[in-house]
Each structure stands twice: as C-alpha cells, then as structure tokens.
Write a protein that holds these residues in place. Sequence first.
Motif, short mmCIF file in Angstrom:
data_model
loop_
_atom_site.label_atom_id
_atom_site.label_comp_id
_atom_site.label_asym_id
_atom_site.label_seq_id
_atom_site.Cartn_x
_atom_site.Cartn_y
_atom_site.Cartn_z
N TYR A 71 0.80 -1.23 0.00
CA TYR A 71 0.00 0.00 0.00
C TYR A 71 0.84 1.28 0.00
CZ TYR A 71 -3.96 -3.04 0.97
OH TYR A 71 -4.93 -4.02 0.88
N GLY A 72 2.16 1.13 -0.06
CA GLY A 72 3.04 2.28 -0.02
C GLY A 72 3.32 2.68 1.42
N PRO A 73 4.45 3.37 1.67
CA PRO A 73 4.80 3.72 3.05
C PRO A 73 3.72 4.53 3.78
CG PRO A 73 6.68 4.04 1.60
CD PRO A 73 5.51 3.74 0.71
N ARG A 74 3.18 5.55 3.11
CA ARG A 74 2.17 6.39 3.76
C ARG A 74 0.86 5.62 3.97
NH1 ARG A 74 1.61 11.90 4.32
NH2 ARG A 74 3.41 12.24 2.96
N GLY A 75 0.41 4.93 2.92
CA GLY A 75 -0.83 4.17 3.05
C GLY A 75 -0.68 3.03 4.03
N GLY A 76 0.47 2.34 3.98
CA GLY A 76 0.70 1.24 4.90
C GLY A 76 0.74 1.70 6.34
N ARG A 77 1.32 2.88 6.57
CA ARG A 77 1.37 3.41 7.93
C ARG A 77 -0.03 3.65 8.47
NH1 ARG A 77 4.44 8.96 10.08
NH2 ARG A 77 3.49 8.94 12.16
N GLY A 78 -0.87 4.32 7.68
CA GLY A 78 -2.23 4.59 8.13
C GLY A 78 -3.01 3.33 8.38
N LEU A 79 -2.84 2.34 7.52
CA LEU A 79 -3.54 1.07 7.70
C LEU A 79 -3.04 0.34 8.94
CD1 LEU A 79 -3.62 -0.16 4.01
CD2 LEU A 79 -5.60 0.53 5.38
N ALA A 80 -1.73 0.39 9.19
CA ALA A 80 -1.17 -0.28 10.37
C ALA A 80 -1.71 0.33 11.66
CB ALA A 80 0.36 -0.22 10.34
N VAL A 81 -1.87 1.66 11.67
CA VAL A 81 -2.45 2.31 12.85
C VAL A 81 -3.89 1.83 13.06
CG1 VAL A 81 -3.22 4.52 13.80
CG2 VAL A 81 -0.95 4.34 12.76
N ARG A 82 -4.65 1.77 11.98
CA ARG A 82 -6.04 1.30 12.09
C ARG A 82 -6.08 -0.17 12.53
NH1 ARG A 82 -8.72 2.32 6.50
NH2 ARG A 82 -10.38 1.12 7.51
N ILE A 83 -5.17 -0.97 12.02
CA ILE A 83 -5.10 -2.37 12.43
C ILE A 83 -4.77 -2.46 13.92
CG2 ILE A 83 -3.74 -4.50 12.17
CD1 ILE A 83 -3.48 -3.65 9.15
N GLY A 84 -3.88 -1.60 14.39
CA GLY A 84 -3.56 -1.59 15.81
C GLY A 84 -4.75 -1.25 16.68
N ARG A 85 -5.55 -0.28 16.23
CA ARG A 85 -6.75 0.08 16.99
C ARG A 85 -7.73 -1.09 17.02
NH1 ARG A 85 -7.11 6.14 17.46
NH2 ARG A 85 -9.09 5.68 18.47
N THR A 86 -7.88 -1.76 15.90
CA THR A 86 -8.78 -2.91 15.84
C THR A 86 -8.23 -4.06 16.69
OG1 THR A 86 -9.40 -2.26 13.60
CG2 THR A 86 -9.98 -4.48 14.27
N THR A 87 -6.92 -4.22 16.69
CA THR A 87 -6.29 -5.27 17.49
C THR A 87 -6.61 -5.10 18.96
OG1 THR A 87 -4.48 -5.58 15.91
CG2 THR A 87 -4.07 -6.24 18.18
N PHE A 88 -6.59 -3.85 19.44
CA PHE A 88 -6.92 -3.63 20.85
C PHE A 88 -8.35 -4.06 21.14
CE2 PHE A 88 -8.75 -1.13 24.30
CZ PHE A 88 -7.89 -1.47 25.33
N LYS A 89 -9.27 -3.70 20.26
CA LYS A 89 -10.68 -4.06 20.49
C LYS A 89 -10.86 -5.57 20.55
CE LYS A 89 -12.16 -1.38 17.12
NZ LYS A 89 -13.07 -0.65 16.19
N TYR A 90 -10.23 -6.29 19.62
CA TYR A 90 -10.29 -7.75 19.65
C TYR A 90 -9.57 -8.30 20.87
CZ TYR A 90 -12.10 -8.15 14.85
OH TYR A 90 -12.89 -8.09 13.72
N GLY A 91 -8.44 -7.67 21.21
CA GLY A 91 -7.65 -8.15 22.34
C GLY A 91 -8.38 -8.01 23.67
N MET A 92 -9.23 -6.99 23.78
CA MET A 92 -9.97 -6.81 25.04
C MET A 92 -10.89 -8.00 25.30
SD MET A 92 -9.29 -4.30 27.02
CE MET A 92 -10.80 -4.16 27.97
N ARG A 93 -11.40 -8.61 24.23
CA ARG A 93 -12.25 -9.79 24.41
C ARG A 93 -11.47 -10.94 25.01
NH1 ARG A 93 -14.85 -9.83 18.30
NH2 ARG A 93 -15.56 -7.67 18.27
#
Length: 208
Positions: A71-93
Amino acid sequence: MNIASAFYYPNRMGRIILESMEEVVGRNGLNAVLNLAGLGELIGNYPPSDKKPEFSFETVSALMDKLELAYGPRGGRGLAVRIGRTTFKYGMREFGPQMGLTETAFRLLPLGTKLRLGGQALADVFNKETDQRVHIEEREGKLLWHIDRCPLCWGRHTSDAVCHLAVGLLQESLYWVSGGKIFDVEETLCIARGDPTCTIEIDQTPLD
C-alpha cells in the motif's frame, strides 16, 4: 506453519492480528499481503485461538513490512495504525478480564491513575503472554512505552520509525481507558533504524 524464530506470540495473538488486518484491508487485501510475505499457508488458515507460542516475530514483522510494500509507506502506515486500533478491540475480548480494566473500581479512578495502571496492565500482558518485552516510564508529563524486544520491526532496517500497529494499539487503549478522549501518541525511537528501543511517547494530557 510460520517462519522459524527464537521469539513468539501465542497463536491467539497472531490470530487477532490477522483478523484485525482482514477487517481493515479486506480478505483480498490480506491475502495479497500474505502472498507477498511468503505466508500463503495462512490464507484461510489462521492459527487456533490458543496459548501455544507458535506465531513468530519474523511472521509479525513480515506482515508489517509487506503491508507497506502493498500500500506504499504512507498508506501502509495509516492502515497499520487502524489495524492496531482494531487489534486492541479484539484483544480486550481475550485479555480484558485478566487486565482488570473492565472492573467498576478501575473505571472510577482519576484519569492519570487510569493511564498509568492501564498502561502497566497492558505491558504485563505482553511480558507474561509473549516474548515481547515492554517497560513503562513516566517523564515530564509523558508516559513512555518502551518496547525492548519488538516483533513489529524484527529484523528490519529502515530510516523511519515503523511500529505503527503499536501506536494504533495504544491510541485505542487510551481512548477506551479515558472514556473517549484523544491523546497525542508518537513513536520517537525505533530499533529498526538503530535505536536501542522502540519508544512510543504518550502525552498524558488529552487533546481538546
């Protein structure tokens, strides 16, 4: 199944990362990243949700590296941040009860205390359940999240800080712990660019 390694996440954490990636980039997007990373055996075949330490640091790092490639460095960075936020939500379960963050007594604590205790509880999960090593430091109104052994940039050599998933994870954890407040979160040191730790600075005063 995964790249051989000396250090691992448990399968259930690996599964959470893959499920979070699928939610953010879609199944086809994730499959493309897995193919680029040489991890085609994981397509439609996520690890079981168990505690066995079988999801290697090399696998985590390859996923983050190839996400940027796809996704390119900029796009990949934004996606990785969003994935991290989603990871926390799943991780709380999976890990919320053992962290104690869902208890009424914790929710009633002052904000500063919740940030410190919540950060330590999250660090304890990584230190006890994985081969990742984290320690926390307070300095001049900031909470410093030091990753001493980091799977996100394992074996990588870059000119920029690249542990964006961890930034997103902390952003979402702060949002959750504070009851909806936004904080400035920035990775200032990264092992991938030669620093001694991957350090993420959190301003303990929420943004307006």
